[in-house]
Design a protein around this motif. Structure first.
Motif, PDB file in Angstrom:
ATOM      1  N   MET A 141      52.584  12.087 173.744  1.00 40.16           N
ATOM      2  CA  MET A 141      53.950  12.132 173.703  1.00 40.16           C
ATOM      3  C   MET A 141      54.566  11.747 172.641  1.00 40.16           C
ATOM      4  O   MET A 141      54.298  10.872 171.792  1.00 40.16           O
ATOM      5  CB  MET A 141      54.528  11.049 175.074  1.00 40.16           C
ATOM      6  N   ALA A 142      55.666  12.650 172.181  1.00 38.76           N
ATOM      7  CA  ALA A 142      56.373  12.207 171.044  1.00 38.76           C
ATOM      8  C   ALA A 142      57.313  10.875 170.904  1.00 38.76           C
ATOM      9  O   ALA A 142      57.545  10.300 172.095  1.00 38.76           O
ATOM     10  CB  ALA A 142      57.406  13.292 170.908  1.00 38.76           C
ATOM     11  N   GLU A 143      57.099  10.360 169.716  1.00 35.82           N
ATOM     12  CA  GLU A 143      57.934   9.201 169.808  1.00 35.82           C
ATOM     13  C   GLU A 143      59.449   9.102 170.351  1.00 35.82           C
ATOM     14  O   GLU A 143      60.265  10.115 170.158  1.00 35.82           O
ATOM     15  CB  GLU A 143      58.262   8.530 168.447  1.00 35.82           C
ATOM     16  N   LYS A 144      59.605   8.160 171.216  1.00 36.69           N
ATOM     17  CA  LYS A 144      60.974   8.067 171.724  1.00 36.69           C
ATOM     18  C   LYS A 144      62.255   7.790 170.560  1.00 36.69           C
ATOM     19  O   LYS A 144      62.086   6.997 169.839  1.00 36.69           O
ATOM     20  CB  LYS A 144      61.494   6.881 172.623  1.00 36.69           C
ATOM     21  N   LEU A 145      63.331   8.787 170.561  1.00 39.65           N
ATOM     22  CA  LEU A 145      64.286   8.547 169.234  1.00 39.65           C
ATOM     23  C   LEU A 145      65.465   8.214 169.986  1.00 39.65           C
ATOM     24  O   LEU A 145      65.781   8.842 171.039  1.00 39.65           O
ATOM     25  CB  LEU A 145      64.505   9.952 168.659  1.00 39.65           C
ATOM     26  N   ASP A 146      66.287   7.609 169.306  1.00 40.17           N
ATOM     27  CA  ASP A 146      67.860   7.406 169.612  1.00 40.17           C
ATOM     28  C   ASP A 146      68.763   8.489 169.606  1.00 40.17           C
ATOM     29  O   ASP A 146      69.210   8.549 170.651  1.00 40.17           O
ATOM     30  CB  ASP A 146      68.337   6.210 168.786  1.00 40.17           C
ATOM     31  N   ILE A 147      68.499   9.095 168.613  1.00 39.98           N
ATOM     32  CA  ILE A 147      69.378  10.418 168.289  1.00 39.98           C
ATOM     33  C   ILE A 147      68.576  11.618 167.962  1.00 39.98           C
ATOM     34  O   ILE A 147      67.798  11.257 166.882  1.00 39.98           O
ATOM     35  CB  ILE A 147      70.670   9.964 167.502  1.00 39.98           C
ATOM     36  N   VAL A 148      68.844  12.647 168.625  1.00 37.32           N
ATOM     37  CA  VAL A 148      68.464  14.004 167.648  1.00 37.32           C
ATOM     38  C   VAL A 148      69.520  14.846 167.415  1.00 37.32           C
ATOM     39  O   VAL A 148      70.500  15.107 168.287  1.00 37.32           O
ATOM     40  CB  VAL A 148      67.507  14.548 168.578  1.00 37.32           C
ATOM     41  N   ALA A 149      69.838  15.125 166.181  1.00 35.64           N
ATOM     42  CA  ALA A 149      70.780  15.906 165.654  1.00 35.64           C
ATOM     43  C   ALA A 149      70.426  17.260 165.398  1.00 35.64           C
ATOM     44  O   ALA A 149      69.325  17.471 164.738  1.00 35.64           O
ATOM     45  CB  ALA A 149      71.597  15.353 164.467  1.00 35.64           C
ATOM     46  N   VAL A 150      71.252  18.394 165.460  1.00 36.10           N
ATOM     47  CA  VAL A 150      70.804  19.806 165.445  1.00 36.10           C
ATOM     48  C   VAL A 150      71.921  20.336 164.639  1.00 36.10           C
ATOM     49  O   VAL A 150      73.150  20.206 164.627  1.00 36.10           O
ATOM     50  CB  VAL A 150      70.896  20.662 166.646  1.00 36.10           C
ATOM     51  N   GLY A 151      71.521  20.576 163.272  1.00 33.55           N
ATOM     52  CA  GLY A 151      72.465  21.227 162.534  1.00 33.55           C
ATOM     53  C   GLY A 151      72.035  21.886 161.035  1.00 33.55           C
ATOM     54  O   GLY A 151      70.895  22.106 161.214  1.00 33.55           O
ATOM     55  N   GLU A 152      72.823  21.867 160.231  1.00 33.88           N
ATOM     56  CA  GLU A 152      72.655  22.524 158.930  1.00 33.88           C
ATOM     57  C   GLU A 152      72.609  21.325 157.815  1.00 33.88           C
ATOM     58  O   GLU A 152      73.045  20.315 158.062  1.00 33.88           O
ATOM     59  CB  GLU A 152      73.551  23.641 158.490  1.00 33.88           C
ATOM     60  N   SER A 153      71.599  21.774 156.728  1.00 39.77           N
ATOM     61  CA  SER A 153      71.665  20.778 155.508  1.00 39.77           C
ATOM     62  C   SER A 153      72.336  21.953 154.394  1.00 39.77           C
ATOM     63  O   SER A 153      72.037  23.090 154.486  1.00 39.77           O
ATOM     64  CB  SER A 153      70.437  20.423 155.155  1.00 39.77           C
ATOM     65  N   LEU A 154      72.702  21.192 153.456  1.00 34.48           N
ATOM     66  CA  LEU A 154      73.471  21.840 152.215  1.00 34.48           C
ATOM     67  C   LEU A 154      73.212  21.139 151.000  1.00 34.48           C
ATOM     68  O   LEU A 154      73.340  19.755 151.120  1.00 34.48           O
ATOM     69  CB  LEU A 154      75.062  21.923 152.407  1.00 34.48           C
ATOM     70  N   ILE A 155      73.024  21.717 149.973  1.00 34.13           N
ATOM     71  CA  ILE A 155      72.898  21.011 148.922  1.00 34.13           C
ATOM     72  C   ILE A 155      74.411  20.826 148.448  1.00 34.13           C
ATOM     73  O   ILE A 155      75.149  21.504 148.317  1.00 34.13           O
ATOM     74  CB  ILE A 155      72.252  21.686 147.497  1.00 34.13           C
ATOM     75  N   GLU A 156      74.656  19.527 147.808  1.00 36.43           N
ATOM     76  CA  GLU A 156      76.059  19.046 147.533  1.00 36.43           C
ATOM     77  C   GLU A 156      75.873  18.961 145.952  1.00 36.43           C
ATOM     78  O   GLU A 156      75.192  18.095 145.571  1.00 36.43           O
ATOM     79  CB  GLU A 156      76.459  17.829 148.339  1.00 36.43           C
ATOM     80  N   LEU A 157      76.936  19.404 145.190  1.00 36.12           N
ATOM     81  CA  LEU A 157      77.170  19.268 143.690  1.00 36.12           C
ATOM     82  C   LEU A 157      78.702  18.616 143.818  1.00 36.12           C
ATOM     83  O   LEU A 157      79.527  19.200 144.162  1.00 36.12           O
ATOM     84  CB  LEU A 157      76.815  20.468 143.000  1.00 36.12           C
ATOM     85  N   SER A 158      78.674  17.554 143.188  1.00 36.14           N
ATOM     86  CA  SER A 158      79.955  16.809 142.857  1.00 36.14           C
ATOM     87  C   SER A 158      80.467  16.296 141.685  1.00 36.14           C
ATOM     88  O   SER A 158      79.638  16.238 140.669  1.00 36.14           O
ATOM     89  CB  SER A 158      80.153  15.681 144.035  1.00 36.14           C
ATOM     90  N   THR A 159      81.618  16.189 141.419  1.00 39.11           N
ATOM     91  CA  THR A 159      81.968  15.717 140.413  1.00 39.11           C
ATOM     92  C   THR A 159      83.684  15.210 140.554  1.00 39.11           C
ATOM     93  O   THR A 159      84.394  15.295 141.253  1.00 39.11           O
ATOM     94  CB  THR A 159      82.346  17.131 139.189  1.00 39.11           C
ATOM     95  N   ASN A 160      83.791  14.122 139.722  1.00 36.58           N
ATOM     96  CA  ASN A 160      85.149  13.459 139.615  1.00 36.58           C
ATOM     97  C   ASN A 160      86.185  14.185 138.629  1.00 36.58           C
ATOM     98  O   ASN A 160      87.274  13.753 138.561  1.00 36.58           O
ATOM     99  CB  ASN A 160      85.154  11.972 139.119  1.00 36.58           C
ATOM    100  N   SER A 161      85.740  15.198 138.180  1.00 35.39           N
ATOM    101  CA  SER A 161      86.673  16.080 137.305  1.00 35.39           C
ATOM    102  C   SER A 161      87.113  17.141 138.326  1.00 35.39           C
ATOM    103  O   SER A 161      86.790  17.473 139.233  1.00 35.39           O
ATOM    104  CB  SER A 161      86.026  16.479 135.846  1.00 35.39           C
TER     105      SER A 161
END
Length: 313
Positions: free
Chosen positions: A1-21
């Motif tokens: 049996m799989a480990e019991k998890l508190d939360i499972v999220a379904v969604g996307e991941s994105l690369i974030e590129l950030s700047t303060n300028s």
């Protein structure tokens, strides 16, 4: 049996590129990762929950950065699958408190290939809460089906579900947001929604009437986020309580709502009442908004718990 998890999220991941300028003058962009459901998952994880993430990752040069970063965080990525499409990307510039430039590149990306085939029923059955958003649904018709199937499977197995329409006009239309909400509404137990989105989607004009209308559809816990009123309206078990934001002083609110959602779900699955969970999550969201970067600035449990205990005895 799989480990019991508190939360499972379904969604996307994105690369974030950030700047303060400004975009025009920036000479360096800082790399991290983002995505609304992923931000909620990491927030839950950093508060101390056991969290799993369901997505597709592109088999490109960013793949190892994403997977290794999540492993380091402690995120369960056993349900993350590789895809030949590229990973999505967004670039965000925040030169001042009042200025923000953001550009998304998220069409035909790996997470858009999410489908029912990516939802393992046993994995869903072993979750405390399954979480997804309208952003995930907007990726593609197959991703929309995957979210609905995950929620339906959870509901059939007495697993709680949590949803945020997370309407953003640059990504979807108000009509699509309404359709997406109606699609998962019958299977939703916990709803996070901005007051503006609630008025737009439900066509009801007061927090009390919105919450009552949502209760009538079967949703048990409703959290309305109101920037105009600087706080949250929480509806549960016939009671509606207003809670002020932890802080209104911030640097960047990008993904602070997602950090709130994740921290709320952590608290709720660890013995807090919904009203206590809002106070706890507001602290996490407020601290996150004092930093730069969607996920990079999400705080850790020691700081959040310390402030919560100090404020609430």
């Amino acid at each position: 049996m799989a480990e019991k998890l508190d939360i499972v999220a379904v969604g996307e991941s994105l690369i974030e590129l950030s700047t303060n300028s400004k975009m025009m003058t920036a000479g360096c962009l800082y790399k991290y990762y983002g995505g609304d459901a992923l931000a909620a998952a990491i927030a839950s994880l950093r508060m101390g929950s056991k969290v799993g993430f369901i997505t597709r990752v592109g088999n490109d040069p960013f793949k190892d950065f994403l997977l290794e970063s999540w492993k380091t965080e402690g995120l369960d990525i056993s349900q993350v699958k590789l895809s030949n499409e590229s990973n999505g990307l967004y670039i965000i510039a925040r030169p001042t408190l009042d200025q923000k430039e953001i550009v998304y590149y998220r069409k035909k990306i790996a997470p858009s290939k999410l489908s029912i085939d990516d939802i393992d029923e046993e994995y869903i059955k072993n979750a405390g809460v399954v979480y997804a958003s309208g952003i995930t649904q907007s990726l593609s018709p197959s991703a929309n089906e995957a979210v609905e199937f995950a929620f339906k499977t959870a509901k059939e197995n007495s697993v709680m579900t949590a949803y945020d329409p997370n309407y953003y006009s640059a990504i979807t239309t108000s009509e699509e947001a309404k359709e997406n909400f109606n699609r998962v509404n019958p299977y939703t137990d916990i709803l996070f929604m901005s007051l503006k989105d609630a008025v737009r989607i439900l066509e009801v004009d007061s927090p009390e009437n919105i919450i009552k209308k949502l209760w009538d559809t079967g949703i048990q816990i409703v959290v309305l986020k109101s920037g105009e009123h600087s706080g949250y309206y929480t509806g549960y078990n016939g009671n509606i309580v207003f809670t002020e934001f932890y802080t209104t002083e911030y640097i960047d609110t990008t993904c602070s709502g997602d950090a709130f959602n994740g921290a709320f779900l952590h608290a709720l699955t660890h013995g807090f009442t919904p009203f206590e969970s809002v106070k706890f999550a507001s602290i996490a969201a407020g601290l996150q908004a004092k930093g730069i970067g969607a996920i990079k600035s999400i705080p850790y449990k020691d700081e959040v718990y310390s402030i919560y205990r100090g404020n609430n005895g």
